[in-house]
Scaffold this motif. Structure first.
Motif, PDB file in Angstrom:
ATOM      1  N   GLU A  80       0.839  -1.190   0.000  1.00  0.00           N
ATOM      2  CA  GLU A  80       0.000   0.000   0.000  1.00  0.00           C
ATOM      3  C   GLU A  80       0.883   1.253   0.000  1.00  0.00           C
ATOM      4  OE1 GLU A  80      -3.291   0.172  -0.197  1.00  0.00           O
ATOM      5  OE2 GLU A  80      -3.503  -1.999  -0.191  1.00  0.00           O
ATOM      6  N   PRO A  81       0.606   2.188  -0.904  1.00  0.00           N
ATOM      7  CA  PRO A  81       1.442   3.393  -0.970  1.00  0.00           C
ATOM      8  C   PRO A  81       1.161   4.366   0.175  1.00  0.00           C
ATOM      9  CG  PRO A  81      -0.324   3.532  -2.564  1.00  0.00           C
ATOM     10  CD  PRO A  81      -0.415   2.161  -1.932  1.00  0.00           C
ATOM     11  N   ILE A  82       2.158   5.157   0.473  1.00  0.00           N
ATOM     12  CA  ILE A  82       2.059   6.274   1.403  1.00  0.00           C
ATOM     13  C   ILE A  82       2.419   7.515   0.596  1.00  0.00           C
ATOM     14  CG2 ILE A  82       3.059   7.364   3.452  1.00  0.00           C
ATOM     15  CD1 ILE A  82       3.596   4.485   4.474  1.00  0.00           C
ATOM     16  N   PHE A  83       1.605   8.541   0.703  1.00  0.00           N
ATOM     17  CA  PHE A  83       1.805   9.752  -0.084  1.00  0.00           C
ATOM     18  C   PHE A  83       2.230  10.899   0.828  1.00  0.00           C
ATOM     19  CE2 PHE A  83      -1.338   7.172  -2.273  1.00  0.00           C
ATOM     20  CZ  PHE A  83      -0.806   7.116  -3.549  1.00  0.00           C
ATOM     21  N   LEU A  84       3.117  11.742   0.318  1.00  0.00           N
ATOM     22  CA  LEU A  84       3.627  12.895   1.049  1.00  0.00           C
ATOM     23  C   LEU A  84       3.387  14.136   0.201  1.00  0.00           C
ATOM     24  CD1 LEU A  84       5.326  14.091   3.424  1.00  0.00           C
ATOM     25  CD2 LEU A  84       7.354  13.513   2.070  1.00  0.00           C
ATOM     26  N   TRP A  85       2.724  15.141   0.765  1.00  0.00           N
ATOM     27  CA  TRP A  85       2.434  16.393   0.085  1.00  0.00           C
ATOM     28  C   TRP A  85       2.998  17.555   0.876  1.00  0.00           C
ATOM     29  CZ3 TRP A  85      -0.890  12.438  -0.901  1.00  0.00           C
ATOM     30  CH2 TRP A  85      -1.376  12.329  -2.191  1.00  0.00           C
ATOM     31  N   PHE A  86       3.418  18.575   0.140  1.00  0.00           N
ATOM     32  CA  PHE A  86       3.856  19.837   0.738  1.00  0.00           C
ATOM     33  C   PHE A  86       3.068  20.960   0.088  1.00  0.00           C
ATOM     34  CE2 PHE A  86       7.520  17.053   0.857  1.00  0.00           C
ATOM     35  CZ  PHE A  86       7.972  17.200   2.156  1.00  0.00           C
ATOM     36  N   GLU A  87       2.669  21.918   0.905  1.00  0.00           N
ATOM     37  CA  GLU A  87       2.026  23.124   0.401  1.00  0.00           C
ATOM     38  C   GLU A  87       2.572  24.271   1.225  1.00  0.00           C
ATOM     39  OE1 GLU A  87      -2.409  25.106   0.055  1.00  0.00           O
ATOM     40  OE2 GLU A  87      -2.233  22.948   0.297  1.00  0.00           O
ATOM     41  N   GLY A  88       3.111  25.273   0.566  1.00  0.00           N
ATOM     42  CA  GLY A  88       3.744  26.332   1.339  1.00  0.00           C
ATOM     43  C   GLY A  88       3.486  27.720   0.817  1.00  0.00           C
ATOM     44  N   SER A  89       3.714  28.646   1.699  1.00  0.00           N
ATOM     45  CA  SER A  89       3.687  30.064   1.384  1.00  0.00           C
ATOM     46  C   SER A  89       4.817  30.704   2.193  1.00  0.00           C
ATOM     47  CB  SER A  89       2.333  30.679   1.768  1.00  0.00           C
ATOM     48  OG  SER A  89       2.188  30.704   3.182  1.00  0.00           O
ATOM     49  N   SER A  90       4.944  31.987   2.110  1.00  0.00           N
ATOM     50  CA  SER A  90       5.991  32.670   2.882  1.00  0.00           C
ATOM     51  C   SER A  90       5.689  32.662   4.378  1.00  0.00           C
ATOM     52  CB  SER A  90       6.165  34.105   2.393  1.00  0.00           C
ATOM     53  OG  SER A  90       4.952  34.823   2.565  1.00  0.00           O
ATOM     54  N   GLU A  91       4.467  32.324   4.743  1.00  0.00           N
ATOM     55  CA  GLU A  91       4.073  32.351   6.146  1.00  0.00           C
ATOM     56  C   GLU A  91       3.934  30.987   6.790  1.00  0.00           C
ATOM     57  OE1 GLU A  91       0.500  34.611   6.297  1.00  0.00           O
ATOM     58  OE2 GLU A  91       1.445  36.399   5.484  1.00  0.00           O
ATOM     59  N   CYS A  92       3.718  29.930   5.997  1.00  0.00           N
ATOM     60  CA  CYS A  92       3.398  28.638   6.582  1.00  0.00           C
ATOM     61  C   CYS A  92       3.747  27.513   5.613  1.00  0.00           C
ATOM     62  CB  CYS A  92       1.907  28.598   6.910  1.00  0.00           C
ATOM     63  SG  CYS A  92       1.355  27.103   7.738  1.00  0.00           S
ATOM     64  N   LEU A  93       4.149  26.372   6.154  1.00  0.00           N
ATOM     65  CA  LEU A  93       4.357  25.150   5.389  1.00  0.00           C
ATOM     66  C   LEU A  93       3.424  24.085   5.947  1.00  0.00           C
ATOM     67  CD1 LEU A  93       5.900  23.365   3.332  1.00  0.00           C
ATOM     68  CD2 LEU A  93       7.533  22.881   5.185  1.00  0.00           C
ATOM     69  N   ARG A  94       2.661  23.476   5.057  1.00  0.00           N
ATOM     70  CA  ARG A  94       1.772  22.379   5.441  1.00  0.00           C
ATOM     71  C   ARG A  94       2.344  21.091   4.870  1.00  0.00           C
ATOM     72  NH1 ARG A  94      -4.274  21.582   6.258  1.00  0.00           N
ATOM     73  NH2 ARG A  94      -4.677  19.501   5.458  1.00  0.00           N
ATOM     74  N   ILE A  95       2.506  20.101   5.726  1.00  0.00           N
ATOM     75  CA  ILE A  95       3.022  18.795   5.344  1.00  0.00           C
ATOM     76  C   ILE A  95       1.912  17.798   5.604  1.00  0.00           C
ATOM     77  CG2 ILE A  95       4.804  17.062   5.777  1.00  0.00           C
ATOM     78  CD1 ILE A  95       6.373  19.480   7.147  1.00  0.00           C
ATOM     79  N   GLU A  96       1.611  16.991   4.599  1.00  0.00           N
ATOM     80  CA  GLU A  96       0.509  16.038   4.730  1.00  0.00           C
ATOM     81  C   GLU A  96       0.968  14.656   4.293  1.00  0.00           C
ATOM     82  OE1 GLU A  96      -3.560  17.263   3.704  1.00  0.00           O
ATOM     83  OE2 GLU A  96      -3.555  15.563   2.323  1.00  0.00           O
ATOM     84  N   VAL A  97       0.640  13.654   5.080  1.00  0.00           N
ATOM     85  CA  VAL A  97       0.923  12.261   4.756  1.00  0.00           C
ATOM     86  C   VAL A  97      -0.412  11.536   4.660  1.00  0.00           C
ATOM     87  CG1 VAL A  97       1.960  10.123   5.590  1.00  0.00           C
ATOM     88  CG2 VAL A  97       3.187  12.274   5.847  1.00  0.00           C
ATOM     89  N   ARG A  98      -0.555  10.740   3.597  1.00  0.00           N
ATOM     90  CA  ARG A  98      -1.781   9.959   3.391  1.00  0.00           C
ATOM     91  C   ARG A  98      -1.416   8.488   3.369  1.00  0.00           C
ATOM     92  NH1 ARG A  98      -4.909  13.451  -1.288  1.00  0.00           N
ATOM     93  NH2 ARG A  98      -4.844  15.420  -0.150  1.00  0.00           N
ATOM     94  N   ASP A  99      -2.198   7.689   4.088  1.00  0.00           N
ATOM     95  CA  ASP A  99      -1.999   6.244   4.072  1.00  0.00           C
ATOM     96  C   ASP A  99      -3.343   5.551   3.876  1.00  0.00           C
ATOM     97  OD1 ASP A  99      -3.244   5.715   6.671  1.00  0.00           O
ATOM     98  OD2 ASP A  99      -1.418   6.480   7.588  1.00  0.00           O
ATOM     99  N   SER A 100      -3.331   4.237   3.845  1.00  0.00           N
ATOM    100  CA  SER A 100      -4.535   3.487   3.505  1.00  0.00           C
ATOM    101  C   SER A 100      -5.346   3.019   4.709  1.00  0.00           C
ATOM    102  CB  SER A 100      -4.161   2.279   2.645  1.00  0.00           C
ATOM    103  OG  SER A 100      -3.246   1.461   3.337  1.00  0.00           O
ATOM    104  N   SER A 101      -4.943   3.386   5.909  1.00  0.00           N
ATOM    105  CA  SER A 101      -5.673   2.990   7.107  1.00  0.00           C
ATOM    106  C   SER A 101      -6.584   4.125   7.570  1.00  0.00           C
ATOM    107  CB  SER A 101      -4.696   2.637   8.232  1.00  0.00           C
ATOM    108  OG  SER A 101      -5.385   2.464   9.455  1.00  0.00           O
TER     109      SER A 101
END
Length: 94
Positions: free
Chosen positions: A19-40
């Protein structure tokens, strides 16, 4: 925090080794959001830790260090997403 999110997804979140695990980043000059998605769908929980415990501090650390964090169902398939938001000012980097 990235390593803690990935480790939690591997140890507690994957329904199987294929099962894959996904890693996403979303950022701006003020904040970084890190998101991990799994199958559970099992939600993450912060558990109390004792000084002599050799593991189990991952979400406790995230809770202490992140600007915000949370979890919810994935919108792109089965499982969950766990995210943290960090900001340079919050981390003492500005």
């Amino acid at each position: 925090m990235i390593s803690e999110l990935i480790a939690n997804a591997v140890v507690h979140g994957s329904a199987g080794l294929d099962e894959p695990i996904f890693l996403w980043f979303e950022g701006s000059s003020e904040c970084l959001r890190i998101e991990v998605r799994d199958s559970s769908a099992e939600p993450p929980t912060v558990r109390p830790v004792e000084p002599e415990d050799e593991s189990g501090r991952g979400l406790w650390l995230i809770n202490e260090l992140a600007l915000t964090w949370g979890h919810g169902p994935r919108d792109d398939g089965p499982g969950k997403r766990v995210w943290v938001s960090i900001a340079p000012a919050h981390m003492g980097l500005l």
